[in-house]
Design an enzyme around this catalytic site. Structure first.
Site, PDB file in Angstrom:
ATOM      1  N   ARG A 159     -42.757 -10.777 -10.926  1.00 44.58           N
ATOM      2  CA  ARG A 159     -41.602 -10.312 -11.711  1.00 44.58           C
ATOM      3  C   ARG A 159     -41.206  -8.876 -11.398  1.00 44.58           C
ATOM      4  O   ARG A 159     -40.498  -8.238 -12.161  1.00 44.58           O
ATOM      5  CB  ARG A 159     -41.900 -10.476 -13.219  1.00 44.58           C
ATOM      6  CG  ARG A 159     -41.844 -11.927 -13.677  1.00 44.58           C
ATOM      7  CD  ARG A 159     -42.277 -12.100 -15.119  1.00 44.58           C
ATOM      8  NE  ARG A 159     -43.660 -11.725 -15.330  1.00 44.58           N
ATOM      9  CZ  ARG A 159     -44.720 -12.475 -14.997  1.00 44.58           C
ATOM     10  NH1 ARG A 159     -44.530 -13.659 -14.460  1.00 44.58           N
ATOM     11  NH2 ARG A 159     -45.938 -12.051 -15.197  1.00 44.58           N
ATOM     12  N   ASP A 198       0.854  -1.192   0.000  1.00 44.88           N
ATOM     13  CA  ASP A 198       0.000   0.000   0.000  1.00 44.88           C
ATOM     14  C   ASP A 198       0.888   1.239   0.000  1.00 44.88           C
ATOM     15  O   ASP A 198       1.963   1.246   0.630  1.00 44.88           O
ATOM     16  CB  ASP A 198      -0.937   0.017   1.209  1.00 44.88           C
ATOM     17  CG  ASP A 198      -2.193   0.847   0.924  1.00 44.88           C
ATOM     18  OD1 ASP A 198      -3.261   0.253   0.718  1.00 44.88           O
ATOM     19  OD2 ASP A 198      -2.074   2.095   0.872  1.00 44.88           O
ATOM     20  N   ARG A 214     -16.973  -8.371  -6.516  1.00 41.44           N
ATOM     21  CA  ARG A 214     -18.432  -8.170  -6.479  1.00 41.44           C
ATOM     22  C   ARG A 214     -18.965  -8.280  -5.069  1.00 41.44           C
ATOM     23  O   ARG A 214     -20.130  -8.594  -4.852  1.00 41.44           O
ATOM     24  CB  ARG A 214     -19.107  -9.239  -7.335  1.00 41.44           C
ATOM     25  CG  ARG A 214     -18.553  -9.299  -8.703  1.00 41.44           C
ATOM     26  CD  ARG A 214     -18.952 -10.588  -9.341  1.00 41.44           C
ATOM     27  NE  ARG A 214     -19.886 -10.359 -10.434  1.00 41.44           N
ATOM     28  CZ  ARG A 214     -20.410 -11.321 -11.150  1.00 41.44           C
ATOM     29  NH1 ARG A 214     -20.147 -12.575 -10.892  1.00 41.44           N
ATOM     30  NH2 ARG A 214     -21.228 -11.044 -12.134  1.00 41.44           N
ATOM     31  N   VAL A 215     -18.085  -8.060  -4.092  1.00 39.29           N
ATOM     32  CA  VAL A 215     -18.490  -8.321  -2.711  1.00 39.29           C
ATOM     33  C   VAL A 215     -19.212  -7.138  -2.087  1.00 39.29           C
ATOM     34  O   VAL A 215     -18.962  -5.985  -2.432  1.00 39.29           O
ATOM     35  CB  VAL A 215     -17.263  -8.682  -1.857  1.00 39.29           C
ATOM     36  CG1 VAL A 215     -16.756 -10.058  -2.249  1.00 39.29           C
ATOM     37  CG2 VAL A 215     -16.172  -7.642  -2.007  1.00 39.29           C
ATOM     38  N   CYS A 273     -18.945   2.668  -5.023  1.00 38.64           N
ATOM     39  CA  CYS A 273     -19.196   1.794  -6.170  1.00 38.64           C
ATOM     40  C   CYS A 273     -20.363   2.303  -6.991  1.00 38.64           C
ATOM     41  O   CYS A 273     -20.208   2.753  -8.116  1.00 38.64           O
ATOM     42  CB  CYS A 273     -19.503   0.389  -5.669  1.00 38.64           C
ATOM     43  SG  CYS A 273     -18.312  -0.160  -4.459  1.00 38.64           S
ATOM     44  N   LYS A 277     -19.048  -5.700 -14.797  1.00 41.04           N
ATOM     45  CA  LYS A 277     -18.981  -5.047 -13.485  1.00 41.04           C
ATOM     46  C   LYS A 277     -19.753  -3.720 -13.483  1.00 41.04           C
ATOM     47  O   LYS A 277     -20.547  -3.438 -12.581  1.00 41.04           O
ATOM     48  CB  LYS A 277     -17.514  -4.798 -13.127  1.00 41.04           C
ATOM     49  CG  LYS A 277     -17.290  -3.887 -11.959  1.00 41.04           C
ATOM     50  CD  LYS A 277     -17.729  -4.529 -10.677  1.00 41.04           C
ATOM     51  CE  LYS A 277     -17.677  -3.558  -9.533  1.00 41.04           C
ATOM     52  NZ  LYS A 277     -17.924  -4.190  -8.255  1.00 41.04           N
ATOM     53  N   THR A 317     -10.471   3.670  -8.060  1.00 42.98           N
ATOM     54  CA  THR A 317     -10.627   4.452  -9.300  1.00 42.98           C
ATOM     55  C   THR A 317     -11.668   5.542  -9.010  1.00 42.98           C
ATOM     56  O   THR A 317     -12.842   5.397  -9.372  1.00 42.98           O
ATOM     57  CB  THR A 317     -11.111   3.562 -10.463  1.00 42.98           C
ATOM     58  OG1 THR A 317     -12.128   2.671  -9.984  1.00 42.98           O
ATOM     59  CG2 THR A 317     -10.000   2.737 -11.045  1.00 42.98           C
ATOM     60  N   ASN A 329     -23.491  -2.565 -11.332  1.00 42.91           N
ATOM     61  CA  ASN A 329     -23.715  -1.436 -10.423  1.00 42.91           C
ATOM     62  C   ASN A 329     -24.620  -0.368 -11.042  1.00 42.91           C
ATOM     63  O   ASN A 329     -25.359   0.317 -10.342  1.00 42.91           O
ATOM     64  CB  ASN A 329     -22.377  -0.854  -9.959  1.00 42.91           C
ATOM     65  CG  ASN A 329     -21.762  -1.730  -8.873  1.00 42.91           C
ATOM     66  OD1 ASN A 329     -22.403  -2.652  -8.368  1.00 42.91           O
ATOM     67  ND2 ASN A 329     -20.521  -1.458  -8.507  1.00 42.91           N
ATOM     68  N   GLY A 380     -24.785   6.251  -2.075  1.00 37.99           N
ATOM     69  CA  GLY A 380     -23.395   6.575  -1.765  1.00 37.99           C
ATOM     70  C   GLY A 380     -22.484   5.386  -1.909  1.00 37.99           C
ATOM     71  O   GLY A 380     -22.823   4.389  -2.543  1.00 37.99           O
TER      72      GLY A 380
HETATM   73  N1  SAJ Z   1     -29.381   1.886  -1.477  1.00 39.94           N
HETATM   74  C1  SAJ Z   1     -30.657   2.464  -1.549  1.00 39.94           C
HETATM   75  N2  SAJ Z   1     -31.715   1.628  -1.748  1.00 39.94           N
HETATM   76  C2  SAJ Z   1     -31.578   0.283  -1.872  1.00 39.94           C
HETATM   77  C3  SAJ Z   1     -30.288  -0.286  -1.814  1.00 39.94           C
HETATM   78  C4  SAJ Z   1     -29.203   0.552  -1.622  1.00 39.94           C
HETATM   79  O1  SAJ Z   1     -30.822   3.679  -1.447  1.00 39.94           O
HETATM   80  O2  SAJ Z   1     -32.598  -0.393  -2.013  1.00 39.94           O
HETATM   81  C5  SAJ Z   1     -28.214   2.764  -1.288  1.00 39.94           C
HETATM   82  C6  SAJ Z   1     -27.386   2.420  -0.048  1.00 39.94           C
HETATM   83  O3  SAJ Z   1     -27.900   3.017   1.108  1.00 39.94           O
HETATM   84  C7  SAJ Z   1     -26.041   2.969  -0.453  1.00 39.94           C
HETATM   85  C8  SAJ Z   1     -25.979   2.712  -1.960  1.00 39.94           C
HETATM   86  O4  SAJ Z   1     -27.318   2.542  -2.359  1.00 39.94           O
HETATM   87  O5  SAJ Z   1     -25.962   4.366  -0.241  1.00 39.94           O
HETATM   88  C9  SAJ Z   1     -25.166   1.512  -2.350  1.00 39.94           C
HETATM   89  O6  SAJ Z   1     -25.375   0.429  -1.455  1.00 39.94           O
HETATM   90  P1  SAJ Z   1     -25.464  -1.103  -1.924  1.00 39.94           P
HETATM   91  O7  SAJ Z   1     -25.648  -1.927  -0.717  1.00 39.94           O
HETATM   92  O8  SAJ Z   1     -26.473  -1.240  -3.001  1.00 39.94           O
HETATM   93  O9  SAJ Z   1     -24.091  -1.377  -2.634  1.00 39.94           O
HETATM   94  P2  SAJ Z   1     -22.523  -1.217  -2.261  1.00 39.94           P
HETATM   95  O10 SAJ Z   1     -22.043   0.030  -2.922  1.00 39.94           O
HETATM   96  O11 SAJ Z   1     -22.250  -1.384  -0.829  1.00 39.94           O
HETATM   97  O12 SAJ Z   1     -21.939  -2.492  -3.034  1.00 39.94           O
HETATM   98  C10 SAJ Z   1     -22.188  -2.629  -4.417  1.00 39.94           C
HETATM   99  C11 SAJ Z   1     -22.661  -4.063  -4.665  1.00 39.94           C
HETATM  100  N3  SAJ Z   1     -23.194  -4.160  -6.025  1.00 39.94           N
HETATM  101  C12 SAJ Z   1     -24.435  -4.641  -6.237  1.00 39.94           C
HETATM  102  O13 SAJ Z   1     -25.174  -5.020  -5.369  1.00 39.94           O
HETATM  103  C13 SAJ Z   1     -24.850  -4.699  -7.679  1.00 39.94           C
HETATM  104  C14 SAJ Z   1     -21.489  -5.020  -4.483  1.00 39.94           C
HETATM  105  O14 SAJ Z   1     -21.841  -6.322  -4.879  1.00 39.94           O
HETATM  106  C15 SAJ Z   1     -20.282  -4.541  -5.309  1.00 39.94           C
HETATM  107  O15 SAJ Z   1     -19.164  -5.386  -5.066  1.00 39.94           O
HETATM  108  C16 SAJ Z   1     -19.920  -3.157  -4.843  1.00 39.94           C
HETATM  109  O16 SAJ Z   1     -21.022  -2.305  -5.132  1.00 39.94           O
HETATM  110  C17 SAJ Z   1     -18.678  -2.696  -5.590  1.00 39.94           C
HETATM  111  O17 SAJ Z   1     -17.587  -2.761  -5.000  1.00 39.94           O
HETATM  112  O18 SAJ Z   1     -18.788  -2.374  -6.779  1.00 39.94           O
END
Ligand code: SAJ
Length: 441
Positions: free
Chosen positions: A255, A33, A163-164, A269, A215, A85, A219, A266
């Site tokens: 569906r 790092d 994808r975690v 990702c 990827k 990134t 998102n 936020g």
């Molecule tokens: N959020 C909402 N409404 C929802 C779900 C989430 O407002 O119904 C908001 C959350 O509060 C947050 C943001 O969206 O501010 C993102 O949260 P998240 O839990 O959807 O996702 P991340 O950013 O923590 O993780 C995502 C994941 N991608 C998907 O679910 C498609 C994760 O699998 C990816 O590895 C990660 O992005 C990444 O590193 O790209």
């Protein structure tokens, strides 16, 4: 192919769990790092992020001698690049009046350059950082060509997206399906062999650009789906409908799966990755652009709600803001809409005391946080819930009412039961529900 030594560049939310998991499965892993405080902390055996279970895995990896850390790459059989990134801070792109954020690939570039002195014939290099389509072929491969070794001939080169889900990283690293995009089929196969060390989910081989696009598509889909949920919340308020109930009913359709509205999107990702498409092809991504706009404007919608709850002016009003993280039960404050809401409320003249239980001593520009919940809520005009942390969801409104002067509560994440809160003496305002009910019967 046998991988015994691995070098992981970037020890953040992805790199560190990945390095520790490989080390736990018997590889000799060297983590790198550029941030001296991260290196120091890990050398002393202490992780610098909050992720359930991670400290234990890192402890074991360090104790066994399988995980070492420094600021320089060493020779290895395989290299994984897992650096951020982000956006370029002071520059925007523009297409027909639409302004969009631009990716900053400087960390990917410098991590790739750092490998050059130690790259050897037969090595495997994997980029994991979320990157605009064609980054592996057009950016990483040409840098590595300066070694006089040729990607795909002398060494293997892949793109494999992480994808975690933060909060569940250790389990998802192992269980999730893994896409491995090689710049040649042989590269993809080499990548598969490395990740097969611990991945129990399906491992799928493809080309590098497809893997990059997969990827960003994942998102972006989530971002667009959250944007529609946020727009439904705005519409429901207009029509006197409880959006949460309407979503529950719509989701009874086999569906349909509408996501949750909230104060915005936020994290590092979902609020970032869709811009990679917009930047690369603005003429082809107007829906993606609009969804980003809707989600970025959602904090303003929350501010309007708070203002209405407090008699249409925030001047001199005090608000206790609960939660600053970008989502529930994590300590990550990056791109957090909750922080944006607090800043906007302050601009309107409100006095904010904020409490983030997962980062009680975070220093945020212009925001007063405290580690003492009781003092945050004691003398205040309103309690504003911005993050659905379990401990906030479980707050007892009756006991809370005895500790605060506030009789107004605003819930932006549908955590609190209106009957309970109202019978405890609070006027509860909920995002997606009109606060001055219109009768629909
Ligand atoms: N959020 C909402 N409404 C929802 C779900 C989430 O407002 O119904 C908001 C959350 O509060 C947050 C943001 O969206 O501010 C993102 O949260 P998240 O839990 O959807 O996702 P991340 O950013 O923590 O993780 C995502 C994941 N991608 C998907 O679910 C498609 C994760 O699998 C990816 O590895 C990660 O992005 C990444 O590193 O790209």
């Amino acid at each position: 192919m046998k991988f015994e030594k691995l070098c992981v560049l970037g020890l953040g939310y992805i790199g560190l769990p990945t390095a520790a998991t490989f080390a736990a499965h018997g590889l000799k892993v060297h983590g790198v790092d550029v941030n001296p405080s991260v290196v120091e902390s890990l050398q002393a055996g202490k992780i610098h992020i909050h992720e359930p279970g991670l400290q234990g895995v890192v402890d074991e990896a360090v104790r066994s001698g399988n995980l070492t850390v420094s600021n320089q790459p060493v020779e290895a059989d395989a290299f994984i690049i897992a650096v951020p990134t982000p956006f370029r801070p002071d520059e925007l792109g523009e297409y027909h009046g639409r302004k969009f954020k631009l990716a900053d690939l400087s960390a990917v570039t410098s991590a790739t350059e750092a490998i050059l002195p130690v790259l050897r014939k037969g090595n495997l290099v994997i980029l994991e950082s979320t990157s605009p389509p064609r980054t592996t072929i057009e950016r990483v491969a040409p840098i590595l060509a300066r070694s006089h070794l040729q990607a795909g001939i002398d060494f293997y080169l892949c793109y494999s997206p992480e994808r975690v889900l933060p909060g569940q990283i250790l389990r998802e690293l192992v269980d999730n399906a893994r896409v491995i995009g090689g710049i040649t089929p042989e590269s993809a196969r080499a990548g598969r062999e490395l990740y097969a060390t611990f991945v129990k989910g399906e491992i799928v081989e493809t080309d590098a650009t497809t893997a990059e696009m997969v990827k960003i598509m994942e998102n972006t889909t989530r971002d667009v789906n959250i944007a529609i949920a946020n727009e439904f919340a705005r519409l429901a308020e207009k029509f006197g409908v409880d959006v949460w109930e309407a979503i529950r009913l719509a989701n009874l359709h086999p569906r349909i799966n509408i996501l949750n509205p909230g104060p915005g999107v936020g994290g590092h990702c979902i609020s970032v990755d869709p811009w990679f498409f917009v930047e690369a092809a603005p003429e082809l991504s107007s829906l993606i652009y609009q969804a980003r706009k809707v989600n970025d404007q959602q904090p303003n919608f929350v501010v309007r709600k708070v203002k209405a709850a407090l008699g249409n002016s925030l001047k001199g009003k005090s608000v206790a803001a609960l939660g600053l993280a970008y989502k529930p039960d994590v300590d990550d404050l990056r791109e957090s809409p909750a922080i944006e809401v607090v800043h906007l409320l302050q601009k309107e003249g409100a006095q904010i005391k904020a409490w983030e239980p997962f980062a009680p001593s975070a220093h945020l520009e212009g925001i007063t946080t405290t580690s003492d919940f009781d003092s945050v809520i004691k003398d205040t005009d309103a309690i504003l819930l911005l993050v659905n942390h379990s401990q906030f969801r479980n707050l007892n409104p009756v006991s809370l009412a005895s500790k605060t002067t506030a009789r107004i509560a605003i819930d932006t994440v549908n955590a609190w039961d209106p009957t309970d809160w109202e019978s405890a003496g609070f006027a509860l305002h909920r995002l997606g529900v009109n606060s001055s009910p219109i009768s629909n019967f």
